[in-house]
Write an enzyme that holds these catalytic residues in place. Structure first.
Site, PDB file in Angstrom:
ATOM      1  N   ASN A   1      -8.640   6.603  27.753  1.00  0.00           N
ATOM      2  CA  ASN A   1      -9.589   5.517  27.233  1.00  0.00           C
ATOM      3  C   ASN A   1     -10.606   6.035  26.734  1.00  0.00           C
ATOM      4  OD1 ASN A   1      -7.057   4.598  28.499  1.00  0.00           O
ATOM      5  ND2 ASN A   1      -8.303   3.319  30.221  1.00  0.00           N
TER       6      ASN A   1
ATOM      7  N   THR B   1     -16.506 -20.692 -16.768  1.00  0.00           N
ATOM      8  CA  THR B   1     -16.374 -21.227 -15.429  1.00  0.00           C
ATOM      9  C   THR B   1     -15.124 -22.318 -15.336  1.00  0.00           C
ATOM     10  OG1 THR B   1     -17.708 -23.563 -15.815  1.00  0.00           O
ATOM     11  CG2 THR B   1     -18.944 -21.407 -15.130  1.00  0.00           C
ATOM     12  N   HIS B   2     -14.507 -22.271 -14.176  1.00  0.00           N
ATOM     13  CA  HIS B   2     -13.064 -23.051 -14.377  1.00  0.00           C
ATOM     14  C   HIS B   2     -12.174 -22.533 -15.067  1.00  0.00           C
ATOM     15  CE1 HIS B   2     -15.231 -26.021 -11.904  1.00  0.00           C
ATOM     16  NE2 HIS B   2     -16.255 -25.885 -12.609  1.00  0.00           N
TER      17      HIS B   2
ATOM     18  N   SER C   1       8.434  -1.716 -19.449  1.00  0.00           N
ATOM     19  CA  SER C   1       9.449  -2.579 -18.973  1.00  0.00           C
ATOM     20  C   SER C   1      10.716  -1.694 -19.078  1.00  0.00           C
ATOM     21  CB  SER C   1       9.460  -3.853 -19.572  1.00  0.00           C
ATOM     22  OG  SER C   1      10.769  -4.348 -19.297  1.00  0.00           O
TER      23      SER C   1
ATOM     24  N   LYS D   1       6.977  -3.982 -23.982  1.00  0.00           N
ATOM     25  CA  LYS D   1       5.816  -4.209 -22.884  1.00  0.00           C
ATOM     26  C   LYS D   1       4.896  -3.038 -22.736  1.00  0.00           C
ATOM     27  CE  LYS D   1       5.775  -7.448 -20.662  1.00  0.00           C
ATOM     28  NZ  LYS D   1       6.506  -8.156 -19.851  1.00  0.00           N
TER      29      LYS D   1
ATOM     30  N   ASN E   1       2.590  -3.186 -19.588  1.00  0.00           N
ATOM     31  CA  ASN E   1       1.976  -3.853 -18.222  1.00  0.00           C
ATOM     32  C   ASN E   1       0.967  -3.164 -17.605  1.00  0.00           C
ATOM     33  OD1 ASN E   1       4.259  -5.661 -18.791  1.00  0.00           O
ATOM     34  ND2 ASN E   1       5.627  -4.559 -17.571  1.00  0.00           N
TER      35      ASN E   1
ATOM     36  N   GLU F   1      -2.593  -5.094 -11.350  1.00  0.00           N
ATOM     37  CA  GLU F   1      -1.804  -6.023 -10.492  1.00  0.00           C
ATOM     38  C   GLU F   1      -1.590  -5.402  -9.145  1.00  0.00           C
ATOM     39  OE1 GLU F   1       1.841  -7.894 -13.078  1.00  0.00           O
ATOM     40  OE2 GLU F   1       1.048  -5.978 -13.789  1.00  0.00           O
TER      41      GLU F   1
ATOM     42  N   GLN G   1      -3.870   0.148  21.519  1.00  0.00           N
ATOM     43  CA  GLN G   1      -2.931   1.274  20.447  1.00  0.00           C
ATOM     44  C   GLN G   1      -2.645   0.747  18.976  1.00  0.00           C
ATOM     45  OE1 GLN G   1      -0.324   4.090  22.212  1.00  0.00           O
ATOM     46  NE2 GLN G   1       1.242   3.304  21.225  1.00  0.00           N
TER      47      GLN G   1
HETATM   48  N1  ARG Z   1      -2.227   6.385  22.818  1.00  0.00           N
HETATM   49  C1  ARG Z   1      -3.193   5.587  23.373  1.00  0.00           C
HETATM   50  C2  ARG Z   1      -3.773   4.592  22.318  1.00  0.00           C
HETATM   51  O1  ARG Z   1      -3.759   4.796  21.211  1.00  0.00           O
HETATM   52  C3  ARG Z   1      -4.155   6.410  24.095  1.00  0.00           C
HETATM   53  C4  ARG Z   1      -4.746   5.831  25.288  1.00  0.00           C
HETATM   54  C5  ARG Z   1      -3.634   5.767  26.268  1.00  0.00           C
HETATM   55  N2  ARG Z   1      -4.313   5.245  27.522  1.00  0.00           N
HETATM   56  C6  ARG Z   1      -3.872   5.105  28.509  1.00  0.00           C
HETATM   57  N3  ARG Z   1      -4.179   4.639  29.693  1.00  0.00           N
HETATM   58  N4  ARG Z   1      -2.470   4.644  28.303  1.00  0.00           N
HETATM   59  O2  ARG Z   1      -4.579   3.560  22.699  1.00  0.00           O
END
Ligand code: ARG
Length: 464
Positions: free
Chosen positions: A118, A163-164, A285, A291, A293, A298, A330
């Site tokens: 984490n 404008t517009h 085209s 053409k 383009n 775009e 994730q």
């Molecule tokens: N692959 C996870 C992510 O991108 C990594 C963290 C995972 N943590 C866990 N406690 N499962 O967030």
């Protein structure tokens, strides 16, 4: 290898494994992941959780893994040198750790001490972005430079300002172009500002509550180039504000590019003919041989959809998430990677388009008409003491009269003007000069050549 196998008796469902895996996109974090782990190994040694020899072994192992990842091949199988990534690796963090274990043995198991994926993933993603920002900044600067150069080159060209989408007042082509410089300048400032909030370190927050092992977070921040440490471990592992901000930054930048593109698409049409796109940025085209383009433009316009989509997707993912880390997070990566990939092409393409753009001064001049000088005529009356509201009304009547007689305003006889108001005198005809109109607007930030020249100078000083 599963980083969490101990508690489990059964193996995951195969589809679940595919569903769960982020390795298909988070492989991009390998360098940040390895860099983070090297710093972490140093911090563990300082906290006396590793011997100096163990630390060195880990760092050398990580260097070897990095050398393999430099050769990463992504096809049906992901291979990094000798190492084959498998789906059960789940994510880049697991893959790197598994490979490290294969290379250095048991000691690899000490690297994750006090660390969770984490705080690790939040750190990796921030580090990745910290490394990307200078490249993006550079490309943005190149587009600004192309705009500046073009604006300087064409300082004498007058065109209708709209404008517009209706003809409004004459302006310098350079003045129009410079308006985009300033939009991009704000984008650059936003990027710098965002960079400050990205460079705050989550590592050391553990899974959510911090750690008990005496690992020095400030040391980690210094090692990795972060300017501060996250103040709250719960916030550290769940904060994705920096991704949302980056996606907003990207969406707004793309929005600016889309407006530039739209102006040029319109103006490159036969109906306007104000500009011509270089062949390098146009396509043909398959059916109509004549053409040419403006596909580059775009796409610059069209990419806004996905960019705004990425921002909205992330915000919806974040909305209502309970504290702290949830796997939903994730989902932060793919929008971010795609937004940055898109801009890394869009910005240089926009730069090329501007650099090579042909400007047709005659077509622009031919689109200037007398009615665009109506405000100048009203100003003429104002200088003769007529209150503006009234002069606006009087000029409006003159425009209507000229239309009724099918005459350009400058050919409306003096008698006709004077029938509308005594305040009109023969001097009024001096107003019918587009150059004069432009040069008269010499207010700060106005369209007069002198004002635009000063604007360009200020632009040069802020963008360098
Ligand atoms: N692959 C996870 C992510 O991108 C990594 C963290 C995972 N943590 C866990 N406690 N499962 O967030």
């Amino acid at each position: 290898m599963k980083l969490w196998g101990g508690r489990f008796e059964g193996t995951p469902d195969e589809l679940m494994e595919r569903f769960n895996a982020s390795i298909g996109f988070d492989w991009r974090l390998w360098a940040a992941d390895i860099e983070g782990s090297m710093a972490y190994a140093r911090a563990l040694e300082r906290a006396e959780l590793l011997t100096a020899a163990e630390r060195d072994r880990l760092i050398q192992g990580l260097e070897a893994v990095a050398r393999e990842f430099e050769t990463l091949v992504l096809d049906d199988k992901y291979r990094a040198g000798e190492f084959e990534i498998v789906l059960s690796d789940e994510d880049i963090h697991t893959a790197v750790e598994r490979r490290l274990g294969e290379l250095v043995g048991q000691v690899a198991g000490k690297l994750h001490t006090g660390r969770s994926r984490n705080d690790q993933v939040a750190t990796d993603l921030r580090l990745y972005l910290m490394w990307e920002i200078p490249h993006l900044r550079q490309r943005l600067g190149e587009l600004q430079e192309a705009i500046l150069a073009k604006a300087e080159q064409h300082l004498d060209i007058i065109m209708p300002g709209y404008t517009h989408l209706q003809r409004a007042q004459p302006v310098l082509f350079s003045h129009w172009l410079m308006s985009y410089f300033w939009m991009l300048q704000r984008d650059r400032e936003r990027l710098d500002d965002l960079g400050k909030r990205v460079a705050v370190l989550p590592l050391g927050a553990g899974a959510l509550a911090g750690h008990s092992l005496g690992i020095d977070r400030q040391f980690l921040a210094d090692e990795l180039g972060f300017r501060a440490v996250c103040e709250n471990s719960l916030d550290a592992v769940s904060d994705r504000d920096f991704v949302a901000e980056c996606l907003f930054w990207a969406a707004l930048l793309q929005t600016h590019l889309s407006r530039l593109a739209e102006d040029l698409i319109l103006w490159s049409s036969a109906e306007f003919g104000f500009v011509e796109l270089d062949d390098a940025y146009a396509t043909g085209s398959s059916l109509m041989p004549q053409k040419k383009n403006p596909d580059s433009l775009e796409l610059l316009r069209g990419k806004v959809g996905r960019m705004v989509g990425h921002l909205v997707a992330l915000l919806i993912t974040l909305k209502g998430l309970p504290s702290t880390y949830n796997k939903d997070l994730q989902e932060d990566k793919e929008p971010l990677f795609d937004a940055l990939d898109t801009l890394k092409l869009a910005l240089p393409v926009a730069t090329g388009v501007v650099r090579t753009l042909e400007v047709n001064a005659e077509a622009m001049a031919a689109a200037l008409d007398d009615a665009m000088l109506s405000t100048d005529l009203a100003d003429y009356l104002v200088r003769r003491g007529v209150p503006f509201r009234q002069s606006h009304e009087l000029v409006g009547r003159a425009v209507r009269r000229a239309e009724a007689l099918r005459l350009p305003l400058r050919e409306l006889p003096l008698a006709e003007f004077q029938a509308i108001s005594e305040a009109f005198e023969s001097g009024l005809y001096a107003v019918f000069d587009h150059r004069r109109s432009v040069e008269a607007r010499d207010s700060y930030g106005g369209t007069a050549t002198a004002a635009v020249r000063q604007q360009i100078e200020r632009a040069r000083s802020v963008s360098s």
